[in-house]
Design a protein around this motif. Structure first.
Motif, short mmCIF file in Angstrom:
data_model
loop_
_atom_site.label_atom_id
_atom_site.label_comp_id
_atom_site.label_asym_id
_atom_site.label_seq_id
_atom_site.Cartn_x
_atom_site.Cartn_y
_atom_site.Cartn_z
N PHE A 1 -21.46 -1.93 3.12
CA PHE A 1 -19.88 -2.48 2.73
C PHE A 1 -19.25 -2.24 4.05
CE2 PHE A 1 -15.89 -0.61 1.75
CZ PHE A 1 -15.49 -1.70 0.85
N ASN A 2 -18.57 -3.29 4.46
CA ASN A 2 -17.63 -3.59 5.53
C ASN A 2 -16.58 -4.19 5.14
OD1 ASN A 2 -18.82 -5.96 5.35
ND2 ASN A 2 -19.69 -6.36 7.42
N ASP A 3 -16.07 -4.17 4.03
CA ASP A 3 -14.71 -5.04 3.82
C ASP A 3 -13.37 -4.00 4.24
OD1 ASP A 3 -12.54 -6.36 2.72
OD2 ASP A 3 -13.93 -7.05 1.11
N TYR A 4 -12.97 -4.21 4.96
CA TYR A 4 -11.60 -3.23 5.75
C TYR A 4 -10.34 -3.74 4.97
CZ TYR A 4 -14.56 -1.76 9.53
OH TYR A 4 -15.53 -1.03 10.28
N VAL A 5 -10.39 -4.94 4.54
CA VAL A 5 -9.09 -5.41 3.72
C VAL A 5 -9.19 -4.67 2.31
CG1 VAL A 5 -7.82 -7.19 2.84
CG2 VAL A 5 -9.23 -7.56 5.00
N LEU A 6 -10.26 -4.75 1.82
CA LEU A 6 -10.48 -4.18 0.37
C LEU A 6 -10.21 -2.46 0.55
CD1 LEU A 6 -11.12 -4.28 -2.67
CD2 LEU A 6 -13.48 -3.92 -1.91
N THR A 7 -10.77 -2.24 1.68
CA THR A 7 -10.75 -0.60 1.77
C THR A 7 -9.17 -0.06 2.03
OG1 THR A 7 -12.79 -0.34 2.83
CG2 THR A 7 -11.26 1.25 3.12
N GLN A 8 -8.43 -0.87 2.69
CA GLN A 8 -6.97 -0.75 2.93
C GLN A 8 -6.28 -0.85 1.57
OE1 GLN A 8 -3.88 -3.54 4.82
NE2 GLN A 8 -4.88 -2.56 6.31
N GLY A 9 -6.41 -1.96 0.91
CA GLY A 9 -5.77 -2.14 -0.53
C GLY A 9 -6.37 -0.96 -1.47
N VAL A 10 -7.63 -0.44 -1.49
CA VAL A 10 -7.92 0.75 -2.26
C VAL A 10 -7.14 2.11 -1.84
CG1 VAL A 10 -9.65 2.36 -2.93
CG2 VAL A 10 -10.10 0.03 -3.04
N GLY A 11 -7.16 2.23 -0.50
CA GLY A 11 -6.47 3.40 0.13
C GLY A 11 -4.82 3.31 -0.08
N VAL B 1 -12.13 8.08 -5.08
CA VAL B 1 -12.39 6.95 -4.84
C VAL B 1 -11.84 6.53 -3.43
CG1 VAL B 1 -11.51 4.41 -5.63
CG2 VAL B 1 -11.81 6.13 -7.52
N MET B 2 -10.97 6.94 -2.85
CA MET B 2 -10.74 6.47 -1.45
C MET B 2 -11.51 7.15 -0.46
SD MET B 2 -6.87 7.16 0.30
CE MET B 2 -6.89 8.91 -0.31
N PHE B 3 -11.92 8.35 -0.63
CA PHE B 3 -12.78 9.02 0.39
C PHE B 3 -14.17 8.45 -0.01
CE2 PHE B 3 -9.41 12.32 0.78
CZ PHE B 3 -9.36 12.10 2.12
N PRO C 1 -4.58 9.23 7.85
CA PRO C 1 -5.12 8.54 9.19
C PRO C 1 -6.43 7.75 8.93
CG PRO C 1 -4.77 10.96 9.41
CD PRO C 1 -4.50 10.70 7.82
N ILE C 2 -7.28 7.92 8.17
CA ILE C 2 -8.37 7.03 8.01
C ILE C 2 -7.85 5.66 7.59
CG2 ILE C 2 -10.61 6.84 6.97
CD1 ILE C 2 -11.01 9.67 6.63
N VAL C 3 -7.01 5.91 6.36
CA VAL C 3 -6.48 4.45 5.69
C VAL C 3 -5.72 3.79 6.83
CG1 VAL C 3 -4.71 3.38 4.13
CG2 VAL C 3 -6.46 5.44 3.57
N LEU C 4 -4.82 4.55 7.79
CA LEU C 4 -4.13 3.87 8.77
C LEU C 4 -4.91 3.11 9.60
CD1 LEU C 4 -1.13 6.28 9.16
CD2 LEU C 4 -1.13 4.02 8.22
N ALA C 5 -6.06 3.84 9.94
CA ALA C 5 -7.05 3.14 10.97
C ALA C 5 -7.85 1.76 10.24
CB ALA C 5 -8.28 4.49 11.21
N THR C 6 -7.51 1.50 9.26
CA THR C 6 -7.87 0.26 8.96
C THR C 6 -6.92 -0.68 9.30
OG1 THR C 6 -6.99 0.35 6.74
CG2 THR C 6 -9.26 1.20 6.99
N PHE C 7 -5.68 -0.66 9.54
CA PHE C 7 -4.73 -1.58 9.84
C PHE C 7 -4.89 -2.09 11.08
CE2 PHE C 7 -0.86 -0.75 6.82
CZ PHE C 7 -1.73 -0.13 6.06
N PRO C 8 -5.23 -1.44 12.15
CA PRO C 8 -6.02 -2.14 13.35
C PRO C 8 -6.81 -2.96 13.45
CG PRO C 8 -5.29 0.01 13.82
CD PRO C 8 -5.35 0.15 12.30
N MET C 9 -8.02 -2.81 12.29
CA MET C 9 -9.09 -3.67 12.30
C MET C 9 -8.71 -4.80 11.31
SD MET C 9 -11.92 -1.87 13.01
CE MET C 9 -13.09 -2.91 12.57
N VAL C 10 -7.70 -4.77 10.54
CA VAL C 10 -7.28 -5.72 9.73
C VAL C 10 -6.55 -6.98 10.52
CG1 VAL C 10 -5.82 -6.74 7.77
CG2 VAL C 10 -7.50 -4.82 7.48
#
Length: 410
Positions: free
Chosen positions: A55-65, A283-285, A348-357
């Protein structure tokens, strides 16, 4: 497209959720935040673990977060007693704004020295890890049975519930500076003020409207009350974001207002939202755990240790003592405990997906360091919080109980 039959997929999801809850319960018994169990199981189920789920979908992870954070903040607001926290509003807001900024700047300096980041990259990393996690802190307090004296719990609770918008704004500002080098920091101040103001206004409005709807006879005693409470949280966030406000602040304020008004369905709504908040954390973690490959953390161990200890031992204490200096009701012991109680968690972990996206340089390193910081902060600060409180003489021991089973009264 599904690659497995739907019944099997649902069975796997249900099993993962149940097992994650059990893992969180187990870790909480050892004085660790439940998020360690949640993340750990996700990593075991991930690509480097026996589960082998790629699983490597950062966009989906950001939305879930984001979706999960809405309900976590809304529930946190509902469970906050205004009478208990109102004396700490000023110090909490100072700490939730200027404190977050000071922590981010100190951490940014460390990132520039340790990681050879540019100043904007360092500020991005500092902003991502600057906010504390209320759920993690109070899960520890409930699991250890620690009863803190005075206004310290109110300060920690209110600060943790209100510092996320500042961190989110700073992350957005850092991304703007990186992608548009000519942007002016001063030009963002009116935007920040407008976001906060609109978030508060929308939160107050939705928080007032929810009880008014639930006072109607055909809603207050039916399952539709739960649906309305879900709608209120989503509308508070969505409406604020659409008109240029801060949706997370709106969700928290809406929960705070609704949770402190009197209406027949308040208790059951509070319990229901508490369950949704726990589901959101699970779900998030779990999703974040699936996203992280433990082998990727090996390369960031040394800089991760450096950033973590700067954050815990320098940035957080300095920001707390500076921001709380004008408030004489809080002595040095209270300030020191507030400094140590600044656990990092979901945000912090959810915010860390923003630079990835956004695809900014160094985003992958930032994500892995943030994940490492959250894990280390939880492992070190979580189990030692009770010991620190005893050493400072600001807590009394009660019978411990599982944080996952503790139902907070509305």
């Amino acid at each position: 497209m599904l690659t497995v039959p739907l019944p099997i997929a649902l069975l796997v999801i249900g099993t993962l959720l149940l097992t994650t809850v059990m893992a969180g319960t187990l870790t909480s018994r050892f004085g660790l935040p439940a998020l360690i169990g949640f993340l750990g199981l996700g990593m075991l189920a991930g690509v480097d673990g026996p589960g082998g789920i790629a699983f490597n979908d950062y966009v989906l992870t950001q939305g879930v977060g984001v979706a999960c954070l809405i309900f976590i903040l809304f529930s946190g607001g509902m469970d906050t007693s205004w009478q208990a926290v109102k004396r700490m509003v000023r110090p909490a807001l100072v700490l939730a704004t200027f404190g977050v900024l000071i922590s981010a700047l100190i951490t940014a300096s460390a990132a520039v020295l340790l990681l050879k980041f540019t100043w904007f990259q360092g500020f991005l990393l500092g902003s991502v890890v600057a906010s504390t996690d209320a759920a993690a802190v109070f899960a520890i307090l409930r699991s250890t049975g620690l009863d803190l004296e005075g206004d310290v719990p109110a300060l920690i609770e209110l600060e943790s519930g209100t510092n996320d918008p500042m961190a989110i704004f700073m992350v957005g500002a850092a991304l703007l500076f990186i992608t548009q080098p000519g942007a002016s920091p001063l030009g963002l101040l009116p935007d920040f003020a407008g976001q906060m103001a609109m978030g508060v206004v929308i939160g107050l409005g939705i928080g007032w409207l929810l009880p008014e709807l639930l006072k109607r006879k055909h809603y207050r005693s039916s399952g539709l009350a739960f649906v309305i409470s879900i709608a209120a949280a989503l509308i508070a966030y969505g409406l604020a974001e659409v008109i240029g406000g801060n949706g997370f602040l709106a969700a928290y304020i809406a929960g705070l207002v609704a949770g402190n008004r009197s209406y027949a369905a308040r208790r059951i709504i509070s319990t229901f939202q508490d369950g949704l908040a726990w589901l959101g954390q699970v779900v998030m973690f779990l999703t974040l755990g699936l996203l992280v490959a433990p082998t990727n953390l090996v390369d960031v161990i040394v800089p991760g240790l450096g950033i973590t200890f700067v954050l815990m031992l320098v940035a957080r204490p300095v920001s707390v003592f500076i921001c709380l200096a004008p408030f004489r009701s809080l002595d040095w012991r209270a300030k020191l405990f507030v400094s140590w109680a600044g656990l990092r968690g979901a945000v912090p972990i959810v915010l860390a997906t923003f630079p990835m996206v956004a695809g900014v340089p160094g985003a992958f390193t930032i994500f892995n360091i943030v994940f490492f910081v959250v894990l280390l902060s939880s492992v070190i600060q979580g189990p030692s919080m009770k010991w620190v409180a005893k050493r400072l003489g600001i807590g009394a021991n009660d019978k411990p109980r599982s944080a996952l089973l503790a139902i907070k009264a509305p």
